[in-house]
Scaffold this motif. Structure first.
Motif, short mmCIF file in Angstrom:
data_model
loop_
_atom_site.label_atom_id
_atom_site.label_comp_id
_atom_site.label_asym_id
_atom_site.label_seq_id
_atom_site.Cartn_x
_atom_site.Cartn_y
_atom_site.Cartn_z
N GLN A 146 0.83 -1.20 0.00
CA GLN A 146 0.00 0.00 0.00
C GLN A 146 0.87 1.25 0.00
O GLN A 146 0.62 2.20 -0.75
N ARG A 147 1.90 1.25 0.84
CA ARG A 147 2.79 2.41 0.93
C ARG A 147 3.47 2.67 -0.42
O ARG A 147 3.46 3.80 -0.92
N ASP A 148 4.03 1.64 -1.03
CA ASP A 148 4.74 1.81 -2.30
C ASP A 148 3.78 2.28 -3.41
O ASP A 148 4.14 3.13 -4.22
N ALA A 149 2.58 1.73 -3.43
CA ALA A 149 1.60 2.12 -4.45
C ALA A 149 1.23 3.60 -4.30
O ALA A 149 1.13 4.33 -5.29
N ILE A 150 1.04 4.05 -3.07
CA ILE A 150 0.71 5.46 -2.82
C ILE A 150 1.88 6.36 -3.19
O ILE A 150 1.70 7.39 -3.85
N LYS A 154 0.74 8.67 -6.13
CA LYS A 154 0.27 9.95 -5.60
C LYS A 154 1.39 10.95 -5.34
O LYS A 154 1.19 12.15 -5.49
N LEU A 155 2.56 10.49 -4.93
CA LEU A 155 3.64 11.42 -4.61
C LEU A 155 4.62 11.60 -5.77
O LEU A 155 5.05 12.71 -6.05
N ASP A 156 4.96 10.48 -6.42
CA ASP A 156 5.92 10.57 -7.53
C ASP A 156 5.24 10.82 -8.87
O ASP A 156 5.91 11.13 -9.85
N GLY A 157 3.92 10.66 -8.92
CA GLY A 157 3.17 10.96 -10.14
C GLY A 157 3.26 9.91 -11.22
O GLY A 157 3.01 10.18 -12.39
N THR A 163 3.54 1.87 -12.30
CA THR A 163 3.62 1.40 -10.91
C THR A 163 3.45 -0.11 -10.86
O THR A 163 4.19 -0.81 -10.15
N ALA A 164 2.47 -0.63 -11.60
CA ALA A 164 2.23 -2.07 -11.63
C ALA A 164 3.46 -2.81 -12.12
O ALA A 164 3.86 -3.84 -11.55
N LYS A 165 4.10 -2.29 -13.17
CA LYS A 165 5.32 -2.93 -13.71
C LYS A 165 6.44 -2.91 -12.67
O LYS A 165 7.12 -3.90 -12.45
N VAL A 178 -3.75 1.40 -3.39
CA VAL A 178 -3.85 2.86 -3.17
C VAL A 178 -5.13 3.18 -2.42
O VAL A 178 -5.11 3.93 -1.43
N HIS A 179 -6.25 2.62 -2.86
CA HIS A 179 -7.53 2.90 -2.22
C HIS A 179 -7.51 2.48 -0.76
O HIS A 179 -7.90 3.26 0.12
N ARG A 180 -7.05 1.28 -0.48
CA ARG A 180 -7.03 0.79 0.91
C ARG A 180 -6.06 1.60 1.77
O ARG A 180 -6.35 1.91 2.92
N GLY A 181 -4.91 1.93 1.19
CA GLY A 181 -3.93 2.72 1.93
C GLY A 181 -4.46 4.10 2.29
O GLY A 181 -4.31 4.56 3.42
N LEU A 182 -5.08 4.76 1.31
CA LEU A 182 -5.64 6.10 1.57
C LEU A 182 -6.77 6.04 2.58
O LEU A 182 -6.92 6.92 3.43
#
Length: 194
Positions: A146-150, A154-157, A163-165, A178-182
């Motif tokens: 979750q952290r890496d996905a966000i 969201k932060l690195d754009g 991101t998936a790759k 991302v949804h669960r993390g947010l």
């Protein structure tokens, strides 16, 4: 005239802006226009307090904030207080403005006034560093995926596909993470605010 307690006023502002934003996101153009007008008044007051030495620049910064809010409106998590989201955007825009302003001022100052420029830089950098530390600490409470996905989206754009790759997971998994993390972060922020 009866005075409304600040907490009730802020709660009322939150509810009004949140309702207008949701209706605007659902396609109600009049509600979205009202949201932007109300938000500009809210931002103007927020920024005037912070830019007392530069009152002529408040309106430009309000417009920058409104543009950022408009551009990021689809990323707004409706579970997070809207005014907190708006203030976060305004703080980042303010920090950017302070840095730009300090660089411009430094070019026109005699050498003996460098200390005041350094002070302006250091206060903007200190606010940015504090915000980064707070965000990093909050993100560390999340599971790694979750952290890496966000961070990536969201932060690195990064795009969801990239991101998936990078994370070697599906695009759907990135979106879920991302949804669960947010959602988890929003719950923690609400708990901390209470």
């Amino acid at each position: 005239m009866q005075r409304i307690p600040v907490s009730e006023h802020l709660h009322g502002t939150e509810l009004r802006l949140h309702g207008l934003m949701l209706r605007g996101l659902d396609g109600d153009a009049a509600a979205y226009r009202s949201f932007l007008q109300a938000t500009s008044a809210h931002l103007r007051a927020f920024l005037r307090r912070r830019l007392q030495r530069w009152p002529d620049d408040v309106e430009d910064l309000v417009q920058e904030c409104l543009l950022a809010i408009h551009n990021q409106r689809l990323t707004y998590d409706t579970g997070v207080p809207l005014t907190s989201w708006i203030h976060a955007i305004a703080r980042y825009k303010l920090i950017d403005w302070l840095r730009r302003h300090a660089r411009r001022e430094a070019q026109h100052l005699p050498y003996d006034e460098e200390d005041s420029t350094q002070e302006l830089f250091s206060s903007a950098d200190a606010e940015a560093a504090e915000a980064s530390r707070d965000l990093a600490a909050l993100l560390q409470t999340l599971p790694a995926q979750q952290r890496d996905a966000i961070v990536h989206t969201k932060l690195d754009g990064w795009a969801v596909r990239d991101t998936a790759k990078a994370m070697n997971i599906s695009e759907a998994s990135v979106k879920v993470a991302v949804h669960r993390g947010l959602k988890t972060l929003a719950a923690k922020l609400r708990t901390n605010a209470e």
